[in-house]
Write an enzyme that holds these catalytic residues in place. Structure first.
Site, PDB file in Angstrom:
ATOM      1  N   THR A  50       0.824  -1.476  -0.056  1.00 13.78           N
ATOM      2  CA  THR A  50      -0.033   0.193   0.129  1.00 13.78           C
ATOM      3  C   THR A  50       0.801   1.322   0.088  1.00 13.78           C
ATOM      4  OG1 THR A  50      -0.077  -0.182   2.373  1.00 13.78           O
ATOM      5  CG2 THR A  50      -2.198  -0.923   1.471  1.00 13.78           C
ATOM      6  N   GLY A  51       0.470   2.420  -0.713  1.00 10.43           N
ATOM      7  CA  GLY A  51       1.206   3.299  -1.164  1.00 10.43           C
ATOM      8  C   GLY A  51       2.320   3.537  -1.417  1.00 10.43           C
TER       9      GLY A  51
ATOM     10  N   SER B  38       4.431   5.912  -4.408  1.00 11.27           N
ATOM     11  CA  SER B  38       5.148   7.063  -3.885  1.00 11.27           C
ATOM     12  C   SER B  38       6.202   6.785  -2.876  1.00 11.27           C
ATOM     13  CB  SER B  38       4.888   8.402  -3.173  1.00 11.27           C
ATOM     14  OG  SER B  38       5.137   9.161  -2.621  1.00 11.27           O
ATOM     15  N   GLY B  39       7.084   7.228  -2.342  1.00 11.39           N
ATOM     16  CA  GLY B  39       8.432   7.522  -1.602  1.00 11.39           C
ATOM     17  C   GLY B  39       9.022   5.615  -1.250  1.00 11.39           C
ATOM     18  N   ILE B  40       8.682   5.861   0.046  1.00 11.38           N
ATOM     19  CA  ILE B  40       9.071   4.373   0.442  1.00 11.38           C
ATOM     20  C   ILE B  40       8.889   3.011   0.007  1.00 11.38           C
ATOM     21  CG2 ILE B  40       9.353   2.712   2.798  1.00 11.38           C
ATOM     22  CD1 ILE B  40       9.912   5.773   4.610  1.00 11.38           C
ATOM     23  N   GLY B  41       7.191   3.437   0.385  1.00 11.17           N
ATOM     24  CA  GLY B  41       6.313   1.757  -1.142  1.00 11.17           C
ATOM     25  C   GLY B  41       7.076   2.117  -2.463  1.00 11.17           C
TER      26      GLY B  41
ATOM     27  N   TYR C 161       0.971  12.677  14.990  1.00 12.88           N
ATOM     28  CA  TYR C 161       1.580  11.294  13.902  1.00 12.88           C
ATOM     29  C   TYR C 161       2.660  10.236  15.326  1.00 12.88           C
ATOM     30  CZ  TYR C 161       5.052   9.532  11.075  1.00 12.88           C
ATOM     31  OH  TYR C 161       6.113   8.925   9.700  1.00 12.88           O
TER      32      TYR C 161
HETATM   33  N1  LIG Z   1       9.556   9.943   4.945  1.00 10.76           N
HETATM   34  C1  LIG Z   1      10.466   9.663   6.289  1.00 10.76           C
HETATM   35  O1  LIG Z   1      11.149  10.298   7.001  1.00 10.76           O
HETATM   36  C2  LIG Z   1       9.217   8.454   6.784  1.00 10.76           C
HETATM   37  C3  LIG Z   1      10.103   8.185   8.404  1.00 10.76           C
HETATM   38  C4  LIG Z   1       9.076   7.345   8.985  1.00 10.76           C
HETATM   39  C5  LIG Z   1       7.907   5.941   8.571  1.00 10.76           C
HETATM   40  N2  LIG Z   1       7.444   7.171   7.077  1.00 10.76           N
HETATM   41  C6  LIG Z   1       6.328   6.445   7.034  1.00 10.76           C
HETATM   42  O2  LIG Z   1       6.947   5.219   5.325  1.00 10.76           O
HETATM   43  C7  LIG Z   1       5.468   5.750   5.260  1.00 10.76           C
HETATM   44  C8  LIG Z   1       5.649   6.178   3.819  1.00 10.76           C
HETATM   45  O3  LIG Z   1       5.117   8.010   4.008  1.00 10.76           O
HETATM   46  P1  LIG Z   1       6.802   7.814   2.682  1.00 10.76           P
HETATM   47  O4  LIG Z   1       7.436   8.759   3.353  1.00 10.76           O
HETATM   48  O5  LIG Z   1       6.803   7.286   1.748  1.00 10.76           O
HETATM   49  O6  LIG Z   1       5.581   9.798   1.853  1.00 10.76           O
HETATM   50  P2  LIG Z   1       4.787   9.175   0.420  1.00 10.76           P
HETATM   51  O7  LIG Z   1       5.765   9.895  -0.373  1.00 10.76           O
HETATM   52  O8  LIG Z   1       4.206  11.278   0.501  1.00 10.76           O
HETATM   53  O9  LIG Z   1       4.006   8.035   0.628  1.00 10.76           O
HETATM   54  C9  LIG Z   1       2.798   7.503   1.013  1.00 10.76           C
HETATM   55  C10 LIG Z   1       2.300   7.138   0.559  1.00 10.76           C
HETATM   56  O10 LIG Z   1       0.610   7.047   0.882  1.00 10.76           O
HETATM   57  C11 LIG Z   1      -0.074   6.629   0.577  1.00 10.76           C
HETATM   58  N3  LIG Z   1      -1.486   6.759   1.008  1.00 10.76           N
HETATM   59  C12 LIG Z   1      -1.756   8.286   2.142  1.00 10.76           C
HETATM   60  N4  LIG Z   1      -2.605   8.562   2.101  1.00 10.76           N
HETATM   61  C13 LIG Z   1      -3.402   7.244   1.537  1.00 10.76           C
HETATM   62  C14 LIG Z   1      -4.932   6.314   1.377  1.00 10.76           C
HETATM   63  N5  LIG Z   1      -5.594   6.949   2.666  1.00 10.76           N
HETATM   64  N6  LIG Z   1      -4.849   4.908   0.746  1.00 10.76           N
HETATM   65  C15 LIG Z   1      -3.935   4.562   0.471  1.00 10.76           C
HETATM   66  N7  LIG Z   1      -2.574   5.194   0.199  1.00 10.76           N
HETATM   67  C16 LIG Z   1      -2.091   6.589   1.127  1.00 10.76           C
HETATM   68  C17 LIG Z   1       0.426   8.248  -0.861  1.00 10.76           C
HETATM   69  O11 LIG Z   1      -0.424   7.287  -2.132  1.00 10.76           O
HETATM   70  P3  LIG Z   1      -1.612   8.329  -2.498  1.00 10.76           P
HETATM   71  O12 LIG Z   1      -1.291   9.656  -2.211  1.00 10.76           O
HETATM   72  O13 LIG Z   1      -1.802   8.779  -3.380  1.00 10.76           O
HETATM   73  O14 LIG Z   1      -2.717   8.099  -1.842  1.00 10.76           O
HETATM   74  C18 LIG Z   1       1.616   7.032  -0.862  1.00 10.76           C
HETATM   75  O15 LIG Z   1       2.083   6.503  -1.868  1.00 10.76           O
HETATM   76  C19 LIG Z   1       4.943   6.344   6.273  1.00 10.76           C
HETATM   77  O16 LIG Z   1       3.470   5.655   6.486  1.00 10.76           O
HETATM   78  C20 LIG Z   1       5.445   7.373   6.718  1.00 10.76           C
HETATM   79  O17 LIG Z   1       5.127   7.472   8.144  1.00 10.76           O
HETATM   80  C21 LIG Z   1       8.420   8.195   6.283  1.00 10.76           C
END
Ligand SMILES: NC(=O)c1ccc[n+]([C@@H]2O[C@H](COP(=O)([O-])OP(=O)(O)OC[C@H]3O[C@@H](n4cnc5c(N)ncnc54)[C@H](OP(=O)(O)O)[C@@H]3O)[C@@H](O)[C@H]2O)c1
Length: 248
Positions: free
Chosen positions: A11-12, A15-18, A149
């Site tokens: 899921t996700g 973008s980004g980590i996913g 968060y």
């Molecule tokens: N980046 C960091 O520093 C960091 C650190 C620790 C943990 N994380 C965790 O890593 C995960 C990914 O974050 P990221 O940094 O890669 O951010 P990101 O690039 O903004 O990616 C977030 C992803 O979640 C999806 N998403 C958000 N709401 C959603 C929903 N209601 N239904 C389905 N998909 C949804 C987005 O897709 P859509 O917008 O298309 O829905 C996007 O693919 C998150 O759980 C975040 O809390 C990130």
């Protein structure tokens, strides 16, 4: 090829980590489905991951969308070996300014979304499957402006333990990854004015002993480890991937 013939749902994954995880899974021989809400990034990611992965539009807060996600996955690929419950958001607000809508939004996506992403997958997971939940070092530290968060990520870390305990009869292992600062599009969605984001990124680097942000592929390679037989004796655990931030 550590994930040859494995079927994964991320899921996700648009973008980004996913997306970084999907790239590493593809390189290790996995195929399957990425999900998200935004059609443009879903299409771009699908093109990048083709032919191994397809994209399905699915909101993790919608029960019918989650059911559609698993129906489409199993129709095309069969039962699931690996589930990465990664979709999540962060909104920064000082504690005295947190409004009810932003509170609900973060708990809905990050906690309810991850819970039902796993619950709705259960009939479609193979026995012995690996489930990975995306927690965060935010679950360990008191970051200013991130009270909601941080609380959501502490809950997610807890799910790795309880789901692992409940799914023992099926030998399904649930583990958490807790990234530190990983530069992704999320930084531009925190609710900060856009011109403050580069300054915030520099601040995050200073908090990290390795003096840099992590990359999405560094998280992807840890996900490969947790998804594969290399971690076969690990369950209910958390792997912190943060350049030393919370330990040193
Ligand atoms: N980046 C960091 O520093 C960091 C650190 C620790 C943990 N994380 C965790 O890593 C995960 C990914 O974050 P990221 O940094 O890669 O951010 P990101 O690039 O903004 O990616 C977030 C992803 O979640 C999806 N998403 C958000 N709401 C959603 C929903 N209601 N239904 C389905 N998909 C949804 C987005 O897709 P859509 O917008 O298309 O829905 C996007 O693919 C998150 O759980 C975040 O809390 C990130």
């Amino acid at each position: 090829m550590k994930l040859q013939n494995k079927v994964a749902v991320i899921t996700g994954g648009n973008s980004g980590i996913g997306l970084g995880i999907a790239e590493e899974f593809k390189a290790e021989g996995a195929s399957g489905v990425i999900s998200g809400r935004d059609t443009k990034t879903l299409n771009e990611a699908e093109n990048k991951l083709s032919p191994s992965f397809i994209a399905v539009q699915s909101d993790v807060t919608s029960m019918s969308d989650l059911e559609k996600l698993y129906q489409k996955t199993t129709e095309r690929f069969g039962k699931i070996d690996i589930l990465v419950a990664n979709a999540g958001i962060a909104r920064l607000q000082p504690v005295d300014q947190v409004d009810e809508d932003t509170y609900d939004l973060q708990f809905d996506i990050n906690v309810k979304g991850i819970f039902f992403t796993i619950q709705k997958a259960l009939p479609h997971l193979k026995d012995g499957a690996s489930v990975i939940v995306m927690a965060s070092t935010a679950g360990h530290k008191g970051f200013q402006g991130a009270s909601i968060y941080c609380a959501t990520k502490a809950a997610v870390r807890s799910f790795a333990r309880t789901f692992s305990a409940e799914l023992l009869p099926r030998k399904i292992r649930v583990n958490a990854i807790s990234p530190g600062f990983i530069e992704t599009p999320a930084y531009y969605k925190f609710g900060l004015p856009e011109d403050m984001v580069p300054q915030a990124i520099e601040g995050f680097k200073k908090l990290t002993p390795l003096d840099r942000s992590g990359t999405v592929n560094e998280i992807g390679r840890v996900a490969v480890f947790l998804a594969s037989e290399d971690s076969s004796f690990m369950l209910g655990e958390e792997v912190v991937v943060d350049g030393g931030m919370i330990t040193l």
